[in-house]
Structures are given as C-alpha cells and as structure tokens.
Design a protein around this motif. Structure first.
Motif, PDB file in Angstrom:
ATOM      1  N   ASN A   1      -0.786  -3.918   5.827  1.00 20.45           N
ATOM      2  CA  ASN A   1      -1.831  -4.598   5.063  1.00 20.45           C
ATOM      3  C   ASN A   1      -3.204  -4.050   5.443  1.00 20.45           C
ATOM      4  O   ASN A   1      -3.518  -3.899   6.629  1.00 20.45           O
ATOM      5  CB  ASN A   1      -1.817  -6.103   5.360  1.00 20.45           C
ATOM      6  CG  ASN A   1      -0.924  -6.862   4.416  1.00 20.45           C
ATOM      7  OD1 ASN A   1       0.128  -6.377   4.032  1.00 20.45           O
ATOM      8  ND2 ASN A   1      -1.343  -8.061   4.051  1.00 20.45           N
TER       9      ASN A   1
ATOM     10  N   ARG B   1       3.631  -5.151   8.045  1.00 26.19           N
ATOM     11  CA  ARG B   1       4.615  -6.061   7.446  1.00 26.19           C
ATOM     12  C   ARG B   1       6.025  -5.747   7.926  1.00 26.19           C
ATOM     13  O   ARG B   1       6.785  -6.623   8.322  1.00 26.19           O
ATOM     14  CB  ARG B   1       4.579  -5.945   5.920  1.00 26.19           C
ATOM     15  CG  ARG B   1       3.279  -6.347   5.274  1.00 26.19           C
ATOM     16  CD  ARG B   1       3.436  -6.297   3.762  1.00 26.19           C
ATOM     17  NE  ARG B   1       2.205  -6.617   3.065  1.00 26.19           N
ATOM     18  CZ  ARG B   1       2.144  -6.818   1.755  1.00 26.19           C
ATOM     19  NH1 ARG B   1       3.238  -6.727   1.021  1.00 26.19           N
ATOM     20  NH2 ARG B   1       0.992  -7.105   1.175  1.00 26.19           N
TER      21      ARG B   1
ATOM     22  N   ASP C   1       5.834  -8.156  10.729  1.00 31.09           N
ATOM     23  CA  ASP C   1       4.657  -9.007  10.667  1.00 31.09           C
ATOM     24  C   ASP C   1       3.868  -8.930  11.973  1.00 31.09           C
ATOM     25  O   ASP C   1       3.544  -9.955  12.591  1.00 31.09           O
ATOM     26  CB  ASP C   1       5.082 -10.454  10.369  1.00 31.09           C
ATOM     27  CG  ASP C   1       3.908 -11.294   9.893  1.00 31.09           C
ATOM     28  OD1 ASP C   1       3.017 -10.744   9.211  1.00 31.09           O
ATOM     29  OD2 ASP C   1       3.863 -12.494  10.223  1.00 31.09           O
TER      30      ASP C   1
END
Length: 328
Positions: free
Chosen positions: A79, A86, A95
């Motif tokens: 991101n 991610r 994450d």
C-alpha cells in the motif's frame, strides 16, 4: 566496499527485500552507490525479517553517519504511501506495517515501495531521458513499473503495474502462482524458461539441454540461458519462445500508455540480445498500428540486481527532501 564521500551530503539506506535474499546499501541523491554490504538470506517470518533489516540499517548507518532516510523495496503488494505490505511471496507475514515499524526503530523518515517500482525508479533516474518509461523485470517471476510524465505511476493504492499478471493467454493451460490461467508470468519468466527447457530436453535426450537436466529431468532457466549463450540452438529456441510472449506484454503496455522507452531487466534479461531480439520482433507484430507510429526502443536495464535497493534509497531521499513523492 569502502564508503566514499557523497556528492552533496544527502544519503539514504536502501534495502531490497526479496523472497530469497535482502540486498542493502547506501546511495546519494543522484543514485550513486556510496556503500553496500553482502546480501543476506531473507527470513520468512515477520520477527526475523525485522531483526535482519534492523541489523543491516544499523550497520550501514554506523559506517555512513550522514544517512538521513531509509527506503525499502519489497516483493509483494505494498500500500502506498502507508508502506504496509499486504502480502508477499515466499513469506509467512501478511499485513505488515513496515514503514511505521522502520520509522519507529530508526527515527528516520522511511518509505516502503514495491520492489519492481523501486527498480523502475532507479532505472529512470539512471540517465534515461524518457519522461514516459515502462520497466519490466524478468526473473523468477515477471514484474515491472511505469513512469508517466516523470512520475512513478502507482494507481489508487499503490498496487498498479502488476505486469506479470496481465492476461495474455486466457485459453491456455499454464496456471499462474496467483491462481489465474493466462497471466504473462508463467509464460515469460525464469520458471517458464526452465519449463520450456525441461520439455526440450525430454524431446531430445541426446541434446545439450538433456545433459544439463537433473535426475528428475528438470532443467533450470539459468541453465537454458547459459546453453543459449554457448550457442545451443535448442536453448536459443526456448529464449525465443519466451521472448515472443514477453513481446506481447510489451505491446500491451505500449498500446495502453504509449511510452517512449521500454527497459527490460532481471536475471533472464542477462541473456541480452538473445532475448531482446525476439521481444522486439514480437512487440512489432502485436502492437497496434506499428506501421503508422514511432515504436519505443526496447533496451536492457543499466543497474542490474542493485536497482531495487538504489531505487528505494532514491525514493526515501525524495520523501525526506520534498515530502512523499507524488503518485498518479
């Protein structure tokens, strides 16, 4: 190597976190390498990878006290500008807020970018004059990036330009690691080259490729490239096959973005013209209106395997000087 003084005093640590190794070094604001350390194996779990990154950053900062920022190019979906990974190939972590963790542990401004985007930025900054450039890296997989109007294109959340996952053969039989049939990656990657070589070795048991096969009959992409450079016709035919698929990918990018330059990097691209010639020929066959336009040059990358960490270092210095670099 022994550190050398930078041109303008601004330095950044750059890291390239891949599925198998972490490369790291220090670069100045022009992308010149000031220091580098040997690559280390890339751990698969979150805690160990953070420890490895911390050790590399601390060591490089101790040798280069002018370091003002840290940049990471990481394999996977990242991101932007949050710098949260991610998911990533060949790892157990998901994450992962890597940018936040880096800033907390180092006290320095940090950026975390997709590794192919970082390499693209390094190649763009290495002296290419094109304002619009496509970069494709052909290694174990296929990735890449785009620079449009002198800006790195990331899309809405940072996960644009997954070039290896363009659908080029929806009625084919090769399933990509992402689960989809028809992606460019299983047709134009190092793994694909190994698969092509293994099939050719089985079809010609007395040939040069068969002599390179292991006990199970498998031939690696690296072995195919080496045999092609040595002049083996069967190996060269496999590189040509891969180049034909890659040329379709290049044509798709040019059809969509009308770039001025296409740069091909990655381990497979070390085959040089043995790969680039069939790529150019396939590109010219498949691009729209080839007879009525100036086709962009398709050229080899300049920076080799260091492009990822150099690009990450440059992006970190962009951030440190001007705030987060713009994304379209």
């Amino acid at each position: 190597m022994r550190p050398r003084p930078p041109a303008d005093g601004r330095l950044s640590v750059g890291l390239d976190i891949g599925g198998t190794k972490i490369a790291a070094g220090v670069a100045d604001a022009e992308g010149r390498v000031v220091d580098r350390v040997p690559a280390v194996p890339s751990p698969s779990d979150q805690a160990t990878i953070l420890k490895a990154v911390s050790v590399l950053v601390d060591g490089l900062r101790s040798r280069n006290p002018g370091v003002a920022a840290v940049g990471v190019g990481a394999a996977g979906l990242v991101n932007w500008p949050e710098g949260r990974i991610r998911t990533a190939p060949n790892t157990a972590y998901h994450d992962l807020p890597l940018r936040q963790l880096l800033q907390e542990s180092t006290g320095l401004p940090a950026v975390v970018e997709n590794d192919a985007n970082a390499a693209c930025w390094a190649e763009y900054r290495s002296g290419n004059s094109a304002a619009d450039m496509a970069f494709i890296t052909v290694g174990t997989g296929v990735g890449g990036g785009l620079v449009l109007a002198d800006r790195l294109f990331r899309g809405r959340t940072g996960i644009a330009t997954e070039i290896g996952h363009m659908i080029v053969d929806p009625h084919g039989t090769e399933r990509c690691g992402c689960g989809t049939i028809g992606c460019l990656e299983p047709l134009a990657s190092g793994r694909a080259l190994g698969r092509y070589g293994s099939a050719a070795a089985a079809a010609e048991p007395g040939g040069a490729l068969a002599a390179l096969a292991d006990a199970s009959g498998r031939v690696t992409g690296e072995a195919v490239s080496a045999a092609a450079r040595a002049g083996d016709p069967a190996a060269r035919a496999q590189l040509e096959r891969l180049g034909q698929w890659l040329g379709i990918g290049v044509a798709t990018l040019v059809n969509l973005f009308d770039v001025e330059l296409v740069v091909i990097g990655g381990g497979v691209a070390e085959a040089g013209e043995l790969l680039l010639e069939p790529v150019r020929a396939s590109f010219a066959r498949h691009v729209t209106a080839a007879a009525h336009r100036d086709l962009p040059a398709v050229v080899p990358a300049r920076l080799g395997p260091e492009a990822g960490w150099i690009g990450a270092a440059l992006l970190a210095l962009d951030h440190e000087k001007e705030g987060p670099p713009g994304a379209e």
